[in-house]
Design a protein around this motif. Structure first.
Motif, PDB file in Angstrom:
ATOM      1  N   UNK A  53      -5.004  33.754  -2.360  1.00 32.77           N
ATOM      2  CA  UNK A  53      -5.823  34.461  -3.512  1.00 32.77           C
ATOM      3  C   UNK A  53      -6.032  32.923  -4.267  1.00 32.77           C
ATOM      4  N   UNK A  54      -7.274  33.634  -4.752  1.00 33.69           N
ATOM      5  CA  UNK A  54      -8.195  32.556  -5.700  1.00 33.69           C
ATOM      6  C   UNK A  54      -8.131  33.028  -7.190  1.00 33.69           C
ATOM      7  N   UNK A  55      -7.957  32.317  -8.506  1.00 32.66           N
ATOM      8  CA  UNK A  55      -8.176  33.794 -10.049  1.00 32.66           C
ATOM      9  C   UNK A  55      -7.742  33.002 -10.964  1.00 32.66           C
ATOM     10  N   UNK A  56      -7.709  33.232 -11.523  1.00 28.79           N
ATOM     11  CA  UNK A  56      -7.955  32.651 -13.128  1.00 28.79           C
ATOM     12  C   UNK A  56      -6.481  33.467 -13.828  1.00 28.79           C
ATOM     13  N   UNK A  57      -6.315  32.752 -14.408  1.00 28.59           N
ATOM     14  CA  UNK A  57      -4.689  33.092 -15.376  1.00 28.59           C
ATOM     15  C   UNK A  57      -5.628  32.601 -16.961  1.00 28.59           C
ATOM     16  N   UNK A  58      -5.525  33.907 -17.852  1.00 27.82           N
ATOM     17  CA  UNK A  58      -5.358  33.507 -19.531  1.00 27.82           C
ATOM     18  C   UNK A  58      -4.395  33.819 -19.841  1.00 27.82           C
ATOM     19  N   UNK A  94      -2.614  27.627 -35.447  1.00 26.03           N
ATOM     20  CA  UNK A  94      -1.302  28.247 -34.498  1.00 26.03           C
ATOM     21  C   UNK A  94      -1.698  28.647 -33.141  1.00 26.03           C
ATOM     22  N   UNK A  95      -3.072  29.128 -32.846  1.00 25.47           N
ATOM     23  CA  UNK A  95      -2.941  29.326 -31.930  1.00 25.47           C
ATOM     24  C   UNK A  95      -4.488  29.003 -30.163  1.00 25.47           C
ATOM     25  N   UNK A  96      -3.717  28.944 -29.770  1.00 25.85           N
ATOM     26  CA  UNK A  96      -4.303  28.105 -28.737  1.00 25.85           C
ATOM     27  C   UNK A  96      -5.105  28.652 -27.161  1.00 25.85           C
ATOM     28  N   UNK A  97      -5.887  28.486 -26.204  1.00 25.04           N
ATOM     29  CA  UNK A  97      -6.406  29.730 -25.595  1.00 25.04           C
ATOM     30  C   UNK A  97      -6.325  28.449 -24.255  1.00 25.04           C
ATOM     31  N   UNK A  98      -5.151  29.018 -23.323  1.00 23.21           N
ATOM     32  CA  UNK A  98      -5.322  28.400 -22.159  1.00 23.21           C
ATOM     33  C   UNK A  98      -6.123  29.034 -21.060  1.00 23.21           C
ATOM     34  N   UNK A  99      -6.899  28.412 -19.683  1.00 25.09           N
ATOM     35  CA  UNK A  99      -7.486  28.933 -18.884  1.00 25.09           C
ATOM     36  C   UNK A  99      -7.029  27.938 -17.329  1.00 25.09           C
ATOM     37  N   UNK A 100      -6.534  28.722 -16.907  1.00 26.18           N
ATOM     38  CA  UNK A 100      -6.194  28.186 -15.833  1.00 26.18           C
ATOM     39  C   UNK A 100      -6.429  28.522 -14.177  1.00 26.18           C
ATOM     40  N   UNK A 101      -7.373  27.581 -13.569  1.00 22.12           N
ATOM     41  CA  UNK A 101      -7.776  28.257 -12.403  1.00 22.12           C
ATOM     42  C   UNK A 101      -6.745  27.925 -11.351  1.00 22.12           C
ATOM     43  N   UNK A 102      -6.773  29.277 -10.516  1.00 24.92           N
ATOM     44  CA  UNK A 102      -6.033  28.611  -9.257  1.00 24.92           C
ATOM     45  C   UNK A 102      -6.156  29.239  -8.187  1.00 24.92           C
ATOM     46  N   UNK A 103      -6.008  28.721  -6.535  1.00 26.06           N
ATOM     47  CA  UNK A 103      -5.617  29.052  -5.743  1.00 26.06           C
ATOM     48  C   UNK A 103      -4.205  28.524  -5.200  1.00 26.06           C
ATOM     49  N   UNK A 121       5.890  33.263 -26.768  1.00 22.65           N
ATOM     50  CA  UNK A 121       5.231  33.001 -27.691  1.00 22.65           C
ATOM     51  C   UNK A 121       4.014  33.375 -27.080  1.00 22.65           C
ATOM     52  N   UNK A 122       3.437  33.332 -26.390  1.00 19.21           N
ATOM     53  CA  UNK A 122       2.142  33.724 -24.982  1.00 19.21           C
ATOM     54  C   UNK A 122       2.102  35.323 -25.768  1.00 19.21           C
ATOM     55  N   UNK A 123       2.080  35.379 -26.662  1.00 30.54           N
ATOM     56  CA  UNK A 123       0.564  36.528 -27.247  1.00 30.54           C
ATOM     57  C   UNK A 123      -0.222  37.732 -26.082  1.00 30.54           C
ATOM     58  N   UNK A 124      -0.770  36.834 -25.457  1.00 33.54           N
ATOM     59  CA  UNK A 124      -1.612  37.570 -24.183  1.00 33.54           C
ATOM     60  C   UNK A 124      -2.082  36.609 -23.020  1.00 33.54           C
TER      61      UNK A 124
END
Length: 138
Positions: A53-58, A94-103, A121-124
């Motif tokens: 699979x390929x995808x993204x985790x936000x 306080x808040x950060x957005x992190x996006x990971x590209x995954x494969x 601590x991960x809100x969403x």
């Protein structure tokens, strides 16, 4: 039927009730929660652990929560073969957005997402798998 209770902040529950009212097709809060549970189960059934699979985790998280930043890094270092790229954005103090590209193999990608999204601590967060080996010809 089984009755259970859920503790939620007032503002979150108020926003949930507003969403229920806007939809108009849900009789009450209990039915809305049942809908969420059914959707979660259906999403789980769509996992393809044996496929590529390929995808993204936000993720959106509060980096001031305990040692969350260290724990996020530790987990990610266990999945260097699956993480293609990351992007980190400071949303506010306080808040950060992190996006990971995954494969990689579905089992590892889903495991990574579960471990990260389960951290306090991960809100969403949301994992979106965009394609599999068959659909891309990888």
């Amino acid at each position: 039927m089984v009755r259970f209770s859920v503790t939620a902040p007032d503002d979150l529950l108020r926003r949930f009730d507003e969403q229920i009212a806007r939809r108009g097709d849900v009789a009450n809060r209990s039915e809305a929660v049942r809908d969420l549970i059914r959707a979660s189960i259906a999403k789980e059934q769509m996992r393809t652990p044996d496929e590529h699979v390929i995808g993204s985790l936000t993720m959106i998280y509060d980096h001031h929560t305990g040692d969350l930043t260290r724990r996020l890094d530790e987990v990610q270092h266990d999945y260097t073969d699956e993480i293609v790229s990351t992007m980190h954005v400071h949303l506010d103090h306080h808040n950060c957005l992190e996006i990971l590209a995954l494969k990689g193999r579905g089992e590892r990608v889903y495991e990574l997402a579960d471990r990260l999204l389960g951290l306090r601590g991960v809100k969403h967060g949301e994992l979106t798998c965009a394609a599999t080996k068959q659909s891309l010809g990888l």
